[in-house]
Design a protein around this motif. Structure first.
Motif, PDB file in Angstrom:
ATOM      1  N   GLU A  95       0.830  -1.206   0.000  1.00 17.10           N
ATOM      2  CA  GLU A  95       0.000   0.000   0.000  1.00 17.10           C
ATOM      3  C   GLU A  95       0.864   1.255   0.000  1.00 17.10           C
ATOM      4  OE1 GLU A  95      -3.354   2.255  -0.226  1.00 17.10           O
ATOM      5  OE2 GLU A  95      -3.206   0.069  -0.386  1.00 17.10           O
ATOM      6  N   MET A  96       1.954   1.236   0.732  1.00 14.42           N
ATOM      7  CA  MET A  96       2.860   2.389   0.773  1.00 14.42           C
ATOM      8  C   MET A  96       3.523   2.610  -0.586  1.00 14.42           C
ATOM      9  SD  MET A  96       4.337   1.522   4.562  1.00 14.42           S
ATOM     10  CE  MET A  96       5.691   2.690   4.651  1.00 14.42           C
TER      11      MET A  96
ATOM     12  N   HIS B 298       0.526   4.252   5.789  1.00 13.86           N
ATOM     13  CA  HIS B 298       0.126   4.509   4.399  1.00 13.86           C
ATOM     14  C   HIS B 298      -0.382   5.931   4.228  1.00 13.86           C
ATOM     15  CE1 HIS B 298      -3.404   3.235   6.578  1.00 13.86           C
ATOM     16  NE2 HIS B 298      -4.210   3.564   5.589  1.00 13.86           N
TER      17      HIS B 298
END
Length: 333
Positions: A20-21, A309
Motif C-alpha cells: 500500500e505504501m 500509508h
C-alpha cells in the motif's frame, strides 16, 4: 521526480502495508541498523522486494549505519532518569565508552536519546561520571549520547557496520546512510570499505549531523552521492531556532555543487498518532522541496506510527505539489 522514503518498523513490516505504501508513491525504504544486524533483516528485505514487485516498482533500499555516532552501551530494560536526581555513567551503571567518559568535565551538558534527556556532569572519576538530570526521560540501551560543544574522535565505521556490509550486495541494498560525516576522510574510509566488502556500487548518502559536518561540507561534498540534512542530531548541535538557517545554508551549498540532497526528521511527526498532519508539517515538506531537495524521508511515522500509508500519501502529495510549482516557475506559467 522526488524520492519518497519511509522507514521500516513493526507498523509496516508486512507485505500488505508495504504494498500500500509503494502504491501511494513510496520509492524507497530505510532500514535502521542501530539496534539490529543486516543478517537478521533478510526476511523483511524479501517482504519489501515482494511488496514493491506487486506494486509495479523497484525499491531503493537504504541501510542506516551506526558510524561514529556516540551511544550508550547495550543493557536490558529502561533506566528512569528523573529530573533533580543523580545517576552514574560507566562501569556497572549505564555503560558508556571510556573515550566518552574521559572527554567529560564537570559542568558539561549531556544530551541523551536525541536530546530527549538533558543532564549535567557533576564529577568524573576514572571510568565513571556522575550526572545531574535536568530533563527527565526513560533511557534504553544503545541510545545516542552527546557532550554539548565537544567532539569525541571515533572511527567512521564500527565493527558491526563492517560486518553488515558483507551482506549488502547479496541482499540487494542500494545505498548506505553514513551518520555524522565529519570530513572527507570519513567518506574515503567508507568508500574503501565498500570496495573491500564487494559492494563498490552502493550509493553513499552522507548525513550532516554536526557543526563540524556543516563547516566541512564543501570539503567532502564530491565524495558522496547525496547529502542528508539530518535535523535530529543536527538540531542538538545548536539552539533549535538556528536550525532552519543552517538547513537553508546546506541546501544552498548543495545547489551550488549540483549535489542531490535529502531532508529528514519529524516531517510528519504528529502522524505517529494522528491521521492528519499539521499545517506546519506540510509547509515544511513543501519548502524543503522548493529549496531543491531531491528526496524526503520519514522515520518513526512509518516505523511505529499508527498510519504508515496515510503518512506516505501526505508526503507524496505535498512533495509533488512543490515539484509542480518548481516546474511552473521554470516555464514562467
Amino acid at each position: 521526480m522526488i524520492d519518497i522514503f519511509g522507514t521500516l518498523g513493526p507498523k509496516c513490516d508486512n507485505e500488505i502495508m508495504l504494498k500500500e505504501m509503494f502504491l501511494r508513491g513510496m520509492t524507497g525504504i530505510r532500514i535502521n541498523l542501530s539496534h539490529v544486524k543486516l543478517f537478521d533483516c533478510k526476511d523483511s528485505i524479501d517482504r519489501i522486494k515482494q511488496a514493491a514487485k506487486e506494486a509495479g516498482t523497484t525499491p531503493k533500499i537504504l541501510i542506516d549505519m551506526q558510524g561514529p555516532e556516540l551511544r550508550v552501551g547495550d543493557f536490558d530494560g529502561v533506566v528512569s532518569l528523573a529530573k533533580g536526581y543523580y545517576q552514574t555513567l560507566g562501569d556497572e551503571w549505564i555503560p558508556v565508552d571510556e573515550k566518552i567518559i574521559r572527554a567529560m568535565e564537570p559542568g558539561d551538558e549531556i544530551l541523551l536519546d536525541d536530546g530527549k534527556i538533558l543532564a549535567q556532569v557533576k564529577e568524573v572519576k576514572g571510568t565513571t561520571a556522575e550526572i545531574y538530570v535536568k530533563r527527565s526521560g526513560g533511557l534504553t540501551g544503545k541510545k545516542s549520547i552527546r557532550i554539548v560543544g565537544k567532539e569525541v574522535p571515533m572511527p567512521a565505521l564500527t565493527d558491526e557496520d563492517i560486518e553488515n556490509l558483507k551482506f549488502a550486495s547479496e541482499y540487494g541494498i542500494t545505498g548506505i546512510m553514513q551518520p555524522f560525516v565529519r570530513n572527507r576522510d570519513d567518506l574515503l574510509a567508507v568508500r574503501n570499505q565498500l570496495q573491500i566488502s564487494g559492494c563498490p556500487d552502493l550509493r553513499i548518502y552522507a548525513k550532516v549531523e554536526s557543526m563540524e559536518g556543516v563547516e566541512n561540507l564543501e570539503n567532502y561534498i564530491n565524495d558522496c552521492d547525496e547529502i542528508i540534512i539530518a535535523r535530529g542530531d543536527l538540531g542538538n548541535a545548536m539552539p533549535l531556532w538556528e536550525l532552519p538557517g543552517v538547513q537553508k545554508r546546506i541546501a544552498k551549498t548543495c545547489r551550488e555543487h549540483n549535489k542531490p540532497f535529502m531532508v529528514v526528521t519529524q516531517m510528519l511527526s504528529s502522524m505517529e498518532k494522528s491521521a492528519v498532519p499539521t499545517r506546519a508539517e506540510v509547509s515544511d515538506i513543501y519548502n524543503a522541496v522548493l529549496d531543491g531537495a531531491t528526496s524526503v524521508m520519514v522515520t518513526g511515522e512509518t516505523a511505529i506510527g499508527e498510519y504508515p500509508h496515510e503518512v506516505i500519501k501526505y508526503l507524496v502529495n505535498t512533495a509533488n505539489e512543490a515539484d509542480k510549482k518548481i516546474k511552473q516557475n521554470k516555464t514562467g506559467e
